[in-house]
Write a protein that holds these residues in place. Structure first.
Motif, mmCIF file in Angstrom:
data_model
loop_
_atom_site.group_PDB
_atom_site.id
_atom_site.type_symbol
_atom_site.label_atom_id
_atom_site.label_comp_id
_atom_site.label_asym_id
_atom_site.label_seq_id
_atom_site.Cartn_x
_atom_site.Cartn_y
_atom_site.Cartn_z
ATOM 1 N N THR A 90 0.985 -1.087 -0.039
ATOM 2 C CA THR A 90 -0.165 0.512 0.570
ATOM 3 C C THR A 90 0.846 1.217 -0.114
ATOM 4 O OG1 THR A 90 -0.576 0.052 2.531
ATOM 5 C CG2 THR A 90 -2.196 -1.521 1.390
ATOM 6 N N LEU A 91 0.133 2.247 -0.269
ATOM 7 C CA LEU A 91 0.871 3.594 -0.783
ATOM 8 C C LEU A 91 -0.280 4.323 0.266
ATOM 9 C CD1 LEU A 91 3.443 5.071 -0.695
ATOM 10 C CD2 LEU A 91 2.538 5.901 -3.552
ATOM 11 N N ASP A 92 0.193 5.196 1.137
ATOM 12 C CA ASP A 92 -0.529 6.016 1.614
ATOM 13 C C ASP A 92 -2.383 5.577 2.281
ATOM 14 O OD1 ASP A 92 1.210 8.210 1.317
ATOM 15 O OD2 ASP A 92 0.295 8.786 -0.490
ATOM 16 N N GLY A 93 -1.685 4.237 2.568
ATOM 17 C CA GLY A 93 -3.472 3.886 2.836
ATOM 18 C C GLY A 93 -3.927 2.751 2.020
ATOM 19 N N GLU A 94 -3.607 2.961 0.601
ATOM 20 C CA GLU A 94 -4.314 2.966 -0.481
ATOM 21 C C GLU A 94 -3.250 1.012 -0.699
ATOM 22 O OE1 GLU A 94 -7.323 3.739 -1.453
ATOM 23 O OE2 GLU A 94 -7.439 4.243 -0.035
ATOM 24 N N PRO A 95 -4.280 0.250 -1.737
ATOM 25 C CA PRO A 95 -3.684 -0.466 -2.060
ATOM 26 C C PRO A 95 -2.508 -0.405 -3.556
ATOM 27 C CG PRO A 95 -5.473 -0.828 -2.019
ATOM 28 C CD PRO A 95 -5.915 0.333 -1.980
ATOM 29 N N VAL A 96 -1.380 -0.143 -4.146
ATOM 30 C CA VAL A 96 -0.402 0.355 -5.523
ATOM 31 C C VAL A 96 -1.494 -1.009 -6.196
ATOM 32 C CG1 VAL A 96 1.886 -0.129 -5.801
ATOM 33 C CG2 VAL A 96 1.403 0.598 -3.690
ATOM 34 N N GLU A 97 -1.405 -0.452 -7.609
ATOM 35 C CA GLU A 97 -2.342 -0.697 -8.656
ATOM 36 C C GLU A 97 -0.900 -1.438 -8.993
ATOM 37 O OE1 GLU A 97 -5.371 -0.416 -9.953
ATOM 38 O OE2 GLU A 97 -6.409 -0.146 -8.088
ATOM 39 N N LEU A 98 -1.160 -2.759 -9.681
ATOM 40 C CA LEU A 98 -0.660 -2.973 -10.388
ATOM 41 C C LEU A 98 -0.440 -3.213 -12.059
ATOM 42 C CD1 LEU A 98 0.877 -6.614 -9.064
ATOM 43 C CD2 LEU A 98 1.594 -4.345 -8.692
ATOM 44 N N PRO A 99 0.161 -2.599 -12.971
ATOM 45 C CA PRO A 99 -0.231 -2.406 -14.503
ATOM 46 C C PRO A 99 0.161 -4.246 -15.228
ATOM 47 C CG PRO A 99 2.384 -2.137 -14.043
ATOM 48 C CD PRO A 99 1.887 -2.694 -12.595
ATOM 49 N N ASP A 100 -1.300 -3.618 -16.329
ATOM 50 C CA ASP A 100 -1.384 -4.547 -17.072
ATOM 51 C C ASP A 100 0.176 -4.779 -18.106
ATOM 52 O OD1 ASP A 100 -2.681 -6.746 -18.592
ATOM 53 O OD2 ASP A 100 -3.526 -5.932 -19.683
ATOM 54 N N ALA A 101 1.120 -5.955 -17.094
ATOM 55 C CA ALA A 101 2.714 -5.855 -17.724
ATOM 56 C C ALA A 101 2.632 -7.216 -17.400
ATOM 57 C CB ALA A 101 3.207 -5.507 -17.156
ATOM 58 N N PRO A 102 3.715 -8.199 -17.940
ATOM 59 C CA PRO A 102 4.097 -9.645 -17.344
ATOM 60 C C PRO A 102 4.528 -9.432 -16.323
ATOM 61 C CG PRO A 102 5.078 -8.800 -19.640
ATOM 62 C CD PRO A 102 4.242 -7.350 -19.164
ATOM 63 N N HIS A 103 4.756 -10.297 -15.826
ATOM 64 C CA HIS A 103 4.805 -10.449 -14.431
ATOM 65 C C HIS A 103 6.737 -9.181 -13.732
ATOM 66 C CE1 HIS A 103 6.197 -13.556 -10.199
ATOM 67 N NE2 HIS A 103 4.910 -12.845 -9.953
ATOM 68 N N GLN A 104 7.303 -9.482 -14.445
ATOM 69 C CA GLN A 104 8.560 -9.156 -14.355
ATOM 70 C C GLN A 104 8.610 -7.268 -14.287
ATOM 71 O OE1 GLN A 104 11.871 -10.319 -17.111
ATOM 72 N NE2 GLN A 104 13.155 -8.152 -17.132
#
Length: 177
Positions: A90-104
């Motif tokens: 999380t960052l500032d209490g909000e989940p960090v969204e992951l980009p639509d990208a490969p695992h790496q």
């Protein structure tokens, strides 16, 4: 010092100097493989000692590692093929969204966010301000460099097992930037 250790850091190979790691490699090279079939490292840190062990011929698939830090959690989860979302970053209490990208690319994004947040928290000193500006202006380059580093460590430690741990009893928190 207890047990005759001049430097307690010797207990954590990943935090040791280059000469110490060279010594560990000699030790790893001499271990009879029929008697030493697993490599277990708690507080694996930057995976330095695990890489020394792999270079000495210990198969990464026989390695079990863990740590409590977010940096190592991201790297270890990536290298072991784990679920990055399970880290609960999380960052500032909000989940960090992951980009639509490969695992790496997702792991590189998480490392980038982690590094940027740590630099932003340093204060208004010109040095840190300049680093934050560079991170923001050259985001794509920084993420590409991080992705290359992840690829490299993944190639060197295929099959390594990693378990993210929490430094707080009961499991709450502990892995946030």
């Amino acid at each position: 010092m207890p047990a005759g250790f001049a430097q307690p850091g010797v207990l954590f190979a990943g935090n040791s100097s280059a000469p110490d790691r060279a010594f560990y490699r000699q030790v790893f090279n001499k271990l009879p493989r029929d008697k030493y079939t697993r490599y277990v490292e708690l507080r694996v840190g930057s995976f330095a000692a695990a890489l020394v062990a792999a270079n000495a011929g210990i198969p990464p698939s026989c390695m079990e590692t863990s740590d409590v830090t977010l940096y190592t959690g991201i790297v270890g989860t990536y290298v072991s093929g784990g679920d990055l979302l399970s880290l609960g970053m999380t960052l500032d209490g909000e989940p960090v969204e992951l980009p639509d990208a490969p695992h790496q690319g997702q792991a590189a994004h998480m490392l980038y966010v982690h590094c940027l947040a740590r630099m932003q928290a340093k204060g208004e000193a010109q040095y840190w301000s300049d680093l934050v500006t560079d991170m923001v202006e050259r985001e794509a380059e920084h993420k590409a460099r991080l992705a290359d580093s992840l690829r490299s460590i993944g190639e060197r430690l295929p099959g390594v097992k990693f378990t993210p741990k929490c430094m707080r009893p009961g499991g709450g928190g502990g892995r946030h930037p």
